[in-house]
Design a protein around this motif. Structure first.
Motif, short mmCIF file in Angstrom:
data_model
loop_
_atom_site.label_atom_id
_atom_site.label_comp_id
_atom_site.label_asym_id
_atom_site.label_seq_id
_atom_site.Cartn_x
_atom_site.Cartn_y
_atom_site.Cartn_z
N GLN A 157 72.39 57.21 -8.12
CA GLN A 157 71.11 56.99 -8.26
C GLN A 157 70.44 55.54 -7.68
O GLN A 157 69.84 55.00 -8.09
CB GLN A 157 70.79 57.10 -9.49
N THR A 158 71.48 55.09 -6.82
CA THR A 158 71.00 53.74 -6.21
C THR A 158 69.63 53.51 -5.83
O THR A 158 68.97 52.53 -6.41
CB THR A 158 72.02 53.39 -5.08
N TRP A 159 69.22 54.31 -4.92
CA TRP A 159 68.03 54.04 -4.30
C TRP A 159 66.95 54.43 -5.13
O TRP A 159 65.42 53.86 -5.18
CB TRP A 159 67.94 54.62 -2.95
N THR A 160 67.15 55.28 -6.22
CA THR A 160 65.91 55.62 -6.93
C THR A 160 65.81 54.26 -8.06
O THR A 160 64.67 54.09 -8.23
CB THR A 160 66.27 56.81 -8.02
N MET A 161 66.91 53.69 -8.28
CA MET A 161 66.71 52.81 -9.40
C MET A 161 66.29 51.44 -8.43
O MET A 161 65.59 50.47 -9.00
CB MET A 161 68.08 52.33 -9.68
N VAL A 162 66.67 51.18 -7.34
CA VAL A 162 66.25 49.99 -6.43
C VAL A 162 64.52 50.23 -6.25
O VAL A 162 63.90 49.33 -6.57
CB VAL A 162 66.84 50.12 -4.99
N GLU A 163 64.10 51.60 -5.86
CA GLU A 163 62.51 51.60 -5.92
C GLU A 163 61.87 51.38 -7.18
O GLU A 163 60.71 50.90 -7.31
CB GLU A 163 62.36 53.01 -5.32
N THR A 164 62.76 51.90 -8.07
CA THR A 164 61.63 51.65 -9.59
C THR A 164 61.80 50.39 -9.74
O THR A 164 60.68 49.88 -10.43
CB THR A 164 62.78 52.45 -10.52
N LEU A 165 62.73 49.42 -9.68
CA LEU A 165 62.82 48.02 -9.80
C LEU A 165 61.75 47.28 -8.78
O LEU A 165 61.06 46.52 -9.51
CB LEU A 165 64.07 47.53 -9.69
N PHE A 166 61.72 47.53 -7.69
CA PHE A 166 61.06 46.84 -6.75
C PHE A 166 59.53 47.11 -7.36
O PHE A 166 58.57 46.21 -7.25
CB PHE A 166 61.07 47.31 -5.22
N ALA A 167 59.19 48.40 -7.54
CA ALA A 167 57.71 48.70 -8.04
C ALA A 167 57.35 48.15 -9.22
O ALA A 167 56.32 47.72 -9.52
CB ALA A 167 57.60 50.18 -7.87
N ALA A 168 58.39 48.18 -10.11
CA ALA A 168 58.00 47.54 -11.54
C ALA A 168 57.85 46.05 -11.40
O ALA A 168 56.68 45.33 -12.01
CB ALA A 168 59.34 47.71 -12.49
N TYR A 169 58.37 45.30 -10.58
CA TYR A 169 58.08 43.97 -10.55
C TYR A 169 56.97 43.66 -9.70
O TYR A 169 55.97 42.96 -10.16
CB TYR A 169 59.36 43.31 -9.88
N PHE A 170 56.91 44.13 -8.54
CA PHE A 170 55.80 43.87 -7.53
C PHE A 170 54.59 44.58 -7.52
O PHE A 170 53.39 44.01 -7.17
CB PHE A 170 56.46 43.92 -5.97
N THR A 171 54.68 45.69 -8.06
CA THR A 171 53.40 46.43 -8.33
C THR A 171 52.95 46.14 -9.67
O THR A 171 51.70 46.10 -10.12
CB THR A 171 53.65 47.82 -7.86
N ASP A 172 53.67 46.40 -10.80
CA ASP A 172 53.39 46.52 -12.04
C ASP A 172 53.38 45.28 -12.99
O ASP A 172 52.91 44.95 -13.94
CB ASP A 172 53.90 47.69 -12.92
N GLY A 173 54.25 44.19 -11.97
CA GLY A 173 54.29 42.92 -12.78
C GLY A 173 55.21 42.98 -14.10
O GLY A 173 55.11 41.94 -14.86
N ARG A 174 56.27 43.69 -14.01
CA ARG A 174 56.99 43.70 -15.32
C ARG A 174 58.11 42.66 -15.13
O ARG A 174 58.53 42.40 -13.89
CB ARG A 174 57.68 45.12 -15.46
N LEU A 176 74.04 48.67 -9.56
CA LEU A 176 75.39 48.94 -9.48
C LEU A 176 75.76 49.98 -10.57
O LEU A 176 76.41 51.03 -10.17
CB LEU A 176 76.36 47.73 -9.78
N PHE A 177 75.28 50.00 -11.65
CA PHE A 177 75.38 51.02 -12.73
C PHE A 177 74.81 52.46 -12.12
O PHE A 177 75.46 53.35 -12.51
CB PHE A 177 74.67 50.70 -13.90
N ALA A 178 73.54 52.32 -11.62
CA ALA A 178 73.06 53.66 -11.20
C ALA A 178 74.03 54.09 -10.02
O ALA A 178 73.78 55.42 -9.83
CB ALA A 178 71.44 53.19 -10.71
N ALA A 179 74.39 53.46 -9.10
CA ALA A 179 75.20 53.56 -8.03
C ALA A 179 76.29 54.74 -8.36
O ALA A 179 76.95 55.44 -7.84
CB ALA A 179 75.93 52.60 -7.15
N GLU A 180 76.97 54.33 -9.66
CA GLU A 180 77.90 55.04 -9.94
C GLU A 180 77.40 56.37 -10.60
O GLU A 180 78.52 57.43 -10.59
CB GLU A 180 78.33 54.32 -11.24
N GLN A 181 76.37 56.69 -10.38
CA GLN A 181 75.85 58.04 -10.97
C GLN A 181 75.02 58.59 -9.73
O GLN A 181 74.17 59.36 -9.93
CB GLN A 181 74.88 57.94 -12.29
#
Length: 230
Positions: free
Chosen positions: A127-144, A120-125
């Motif tokens: 950048q919603t979907w860049t943030m969404v993709e970053t979070l998904f990849a961080a969790y499911f691909t990188d295990g962060r 939601l913070f990213a949405a204000e700027q």
């Protein structure tokens, strides 16, 4: 279109097609569904859309720091051996969409409230979907660990956001109520699981459907919007 139940609600007045996505960062099928919607949109470049992220936590009662992944696997699937086949199916489903699922790297089952707030913070700027993709990849691909605030701040920076602003934001209570309200709204609309897509506040599509179903949903919702506009 039988796969898309009709819900008679008020349609948006915008010329663009509104799409609301109820999803959770810790949901692999949400990652697949979000990616398939993006692919469908790329195949329909003439359809103007407004996509909105709608927070939904599959496990809102987890402690703020989450729990060990092994504990969740044991509780939900009966152990790693029982879960292996399911994880393989998810990985196989995501591969054609360009998603690399590495469940062996995941160490925490996160409470995703702060991750949703960061979207939601990213949405204000814008950048919603860049943030969404970053979070998904961080969790499911990188295990962060996407329940750890230091990790979230680093991921915000990776998505092009200001790290110091993200730190201040997460330290506040900004959008805590918005995340909770989105969950309540989803329950009121009968959403039991995610991903759940709402097109033009009128047509609902549940689950990570095949690509052609998303394309048909876009065609239906956009054509009706054109008729109403005419």
């Amino acid at each position: 279109m039988s796969q898309i139940p009709v819900t008679e609600t008020t349609t948006s007045g915008s010329a663009a097609l509104r799409i609301d996505l109820y999803a959770d960062i810790a949901c692999p099928w949400c990652y697949i569904g979000e990616r398939r919607l993006a692919r469908a949109l790329a195949a329909r470049p003439d359809v103007r859309v407004e996509r909105h992220w709608r927070p939904f936590q599959l496990q809102p009662d987890l402690p703020p720091g989450g729990i060990p992944w092994s504990d969740l696997v044991e509780q939900k699937f009966g152990g790693a051996a029982s879960a292996a086949a399911m994880f393989d199916r998810v990985a196989a489903a995501g591969a054609p969409d360009g998603i690399a699922f590495n469940f062996d790297r995941v160490t925490r089952a996160p409470n995703t409230a702060d991750a949703h707030r960061l979207v939601l913070f990213a949405a204000e700027q814008g950048q919603t979907w860049t943030m969404v993709e970053t979070l998904f990849a961080a969790y499911f691909t990188d295990g962060r660990d996407v329940s750890d605030r230091e990790e979230l701040i680093a991921l915000a920076a990776a998505a092009g956001l200001d790290a110091a602003a993200a730190r201040d934001y997460l330290a506040s209570d900004a959008n805590v109520a918005a995340v909770q309200a989105s969950q309540r709204t989803a329950y009121r609309h009968g959403v039991q699981g995610v991903p759940f897509f709402v097109f033009a506040e009128r047509y609902a599509l549940s689950g990570a459907q095949p690509l052609d179903i998303f394309e048909r949903a876009l065609d239906l919702a956009s054509s009706e919007g054109e008729e109403n506009a005419g």
